[in-house]
Design a protein around this motif. Structure first.
Motif, PDB file in Angstrom:
ATOM      1  N   PHE A  48      12.049  15.841   5.954  1.00 35.02           N
ATOM      2  CA  PHE A  48      10.866  15.874   5.087  1.00 35.02           C
ATOM      3  C   PHE A  48      11.276  16.110   3.637  1.00 35.02           C
ATOM      4  N   ASP A  49      12.154  17.097   3.421  1.00 36.43           N
ATOM      5  CA  ASP A  49      12.593  17.418   2.057  1.00 36.43           C
ATOM      6  C   ASP A  49      13.303  16.237   1.414  1.00 36.43           C
ATOM      7  N   TYR A  50      14.242  15.652   2.141  1.00 33.69           N
ATOM      8  CA  TYR A  50      15.028  14.552   1.586  1.00 33.69           C
ATOM      9  C   TYR A  50      14.140  13.342   1.312  1.00 33.69           C
ATOM     10  N   PHE A  51      13.367  12.956   2.316  1.00 32.76           N
ATOM     11  CA  PHE A  51      12.490  11.795   2.173  1.00 32.76           C
ATOM     12  C   PHE A  51      11.546  11.991   0.986  1.00 32.76           C
ATOM     13  N   SER A  52      10.921  13.151   0.935  1.00 32.39           N
ATOM     14  CA  SER A  52       9.948  13.429  -0.124  1.00 32.39           C
ATOM     15  C   SER A  52      10.597  13.395  -1.500  1.00 32.39           C
ATOM     16  N   THR A  53      11.732  14.042  -1.640  1.00 28.03           N
ATOM     17  CA  THR A  53      12.405  14.102  -2.938  1.00 28.03           C
ATOM     18  C   THR A  53      12.830  12.709  -3.409  1.00 28.03           C
ATOM     19  N   LYS A  54      13.504  11.986  -2.545  1.00 30.74           N
ATOM     20  CA  LYS A  54      14.023  10.673  -2.939  1.00 30.74           C
ATOM     21  C   LYS A  54      12.901   9.675  -3.198  1.00 30.74           C
ATOM     22  N   TRP A  55      11.957   9.586  -2.272  1.00 30.09           N
ATOM     23  CA  TRP A  55      10.918   8.579  -2.402  1.00 30.09           C
ATOM     24  C   TRP A  55       9.900   8.934  -3.477  1.00 30.09           C
TER      25      TRP A  55
ATOM     26  N   THR B  34       7.475   7.478  -8.478  1.00 26.70           N
ATOM     27  CA  THR B  34       7.023   7.883  -9.811  1.00 26.70           C
ATOM     28  C   THR B  34       7.649   6.998 -10.887  1.00 26.70           C
ATOM     29  N   MET B  35       8.947   6.778 -10.794  1.00 29.94           N
ATOM     30  CA  MET B  35       9.635   5.942 -11.780  1.00 29.94           C
ATOM     31  C   MET B  35       9.065   4.525 -11.785  1.00 29.94           C
ATOM     32  N   ASN B  36       8.898   3.951 -10.604  1.00 35.61           N
ATOM     33  CA  ASN B  36       8.391   2.580 -10.517  1.00 35.61           C
ATOM     34  C   ASN B  36       6.937   2.491 -10.971  1.00 35.61           C
ATOM     35  N   THR B  37       6.115   3.465 -10.604  1.00 38.51           N
ATOM     36  CA  THR B  37       4.714   3.473 -11.022  1.00 38.51           C
ATOM     37  C   THR B  37       4.606   3.540 -12.539  1.00 38.51           C
ATOM     38  N   ASN B  38       5.404   4.417 -13.153  1.00 39.19           N
ATOM     39  CA  ASN B  38       5.373   4.517 -14.621  1.00 39.19           C
ATOM     40  C   ASN B  38       5.770   3.198 -15.275  1.00 39.19           C
ATOM     41  N   ALA B  39       6.808   2.564 -14.767  1.00 42.78           N
ATOM     42  CA  ALA B  39       7.261   1.289 -15.329  1.00 42.78           C
ATOM     43  C   ALA B  39       6.186   0.212 -15.157  1.00 42.78           C
TER      44      ALA B  39
ATOM     45  N   LEU C  60       1.067  -1.241  -7.386  1.00 45.72           N
ATOM     46  CA  LEU C  60       0.483   0.085  -7.605  1.00 45.72           C
ATOM     47  C   LEU C  60      -0.240   0.582  -6.356  1.00 45.72           C
ATOM     48  N   GLU C  61      -0.905  -0.328  -5.652  1.00 41.86           N
ATOM     49  CA  GLU C  61      -1.545   0.061  -4.380  1.00 41.86           C
ATOM     50  C   GLU C  61      -0.491   0.552  -3.387  1.00 41.86           C
ATOM     51  N   TYR C  62       0.627  -0.157  -3.320  1.00 43.54           N
ATOM     52  CA  TYR C  62       1.715   0.252  -2.427  1.00 43.54           C
ATOM     53  C   TYR C  62       2.230   1.643  -2.799  1.00 43.54           C
ATOM     54  N   TYR C  63       2.468   1.894  -4.076  1.00 44.17           N
ATOM     55  CA  TYR C  63       2.988   3.202  -4.488  1.00 44.17           C
ATOM     56  C   TYR C  63       1.959   4.309  -4.293  1.00 44.17           C
ATOM     57  N   ASP C  64       0.684   3.978  -4.388  1.00 48.67           N
ATOM     58  CA  ASP C  64      -0.347   4.964  -4.055  1.00 48.67           C
ATOM     59  C   ASP C  64      -0.247   5.329  -2.572  1.00 48.67           C
ATOM     60  N   TRP C  65      -0.108   4.301  -1.717  1.00 51.17           N
ATOM     61  CA  TRP C  65       0.048   4.549  -0.279  1.00 51.17           C
ATOM     62  C   TRP C  65       1.305   5.376  -0.009  1.00 51.17           C
TER      63      TRP C  65
END
Length: 183
Positions: free
Chosen positions: A98-105, A110-115, A151-156
């Motif tokens: 959970f920690d690893y998945f959450s941190t990495k993803w 966030t980076m991709n959404t901002n871009a 953006l819909e994908y990153y929201d999901w």
């Protein structure tokens, strides 16, 4: 083959498999072997003990332990009378995942959404500019539509990450199968 050899051979098989798959956590096979050493250890180990057993340099060992600490895969331990740092495996594989998945993803999302958001804004300005050629405006509008799907994908993905962090995911996929599911 004696019993100790059989035990070591069994452990070696697991160590090899796990160390080769540690790239899933972004670490090298040697750090995977370090993790397995701690997993199979019957007591917390110092850097010197790990160095001796694995034949790695103290610098490599220190880097490996620091990496495993950052990944929440090992933790420091305390033993009365021992002044050196001791390390043990964090024995909750679900929380590690959970920690690893959450941190990495979360970082990637966030980076991709901002871009994407910045790009959509720039493309909207381009489409609203009367001097923009029609062909460019049409391509920009297609890009905006495609990026909005992303953006819909990153929201999901962020909601999935939230379910890992809150452990809500366990309501849908419990750690242990209940008896009714097994039958």
């Amino acid at each position: 083959m004696d019993h100790n050899e059989a035990l070591e051979q069994s452990r070696a098989r697991v160590i090899e498999a796990i160390s080769q798959n540690m790239d899933l956590y972004g670490v090298t096979p040697s750090i995977g072997r370090l993790y397995c050493l701690l997993f199979f250890a019957d007591k917390p180990l110092t850097l010197d003990e790990m160095k001796e057993q694995l034949g790695m340099s103290k610098a490599s060992m220190s880097l490996g332990v620091r990496t495993l600490l950052d990944l929440n895969m090992v933790e420091k331990a305390w033993r009365k009378g021992v002044r050196k740092d001791l390390y043990v495996v964090n024995d909750d594989p679900y929380q590690r995942f959970f920690d690893y998945f959450s941190t990495k993803w979360r970082g990637a999302a966030t980076m991709n959404t901002n871009a994407i958001e910045t790009t959509i804004h720039e493309l909207q300005v381009l489409t609203e500019n009367p001097e923009t050629p029609e062909e460019v405006r049409e391509r920009a509008q297609v890009d905006i539509k495609n990026l909005e799907n992303w953006l819909e994908y990153y929201d999901w993905l962020n909601r999935l990450i939230d379910s890992f962090e809150s452990k809500e995911i366990l309501e849908f996929i419990p750690i242990h199968k209940n008896k009714e599911q097994e039958e």
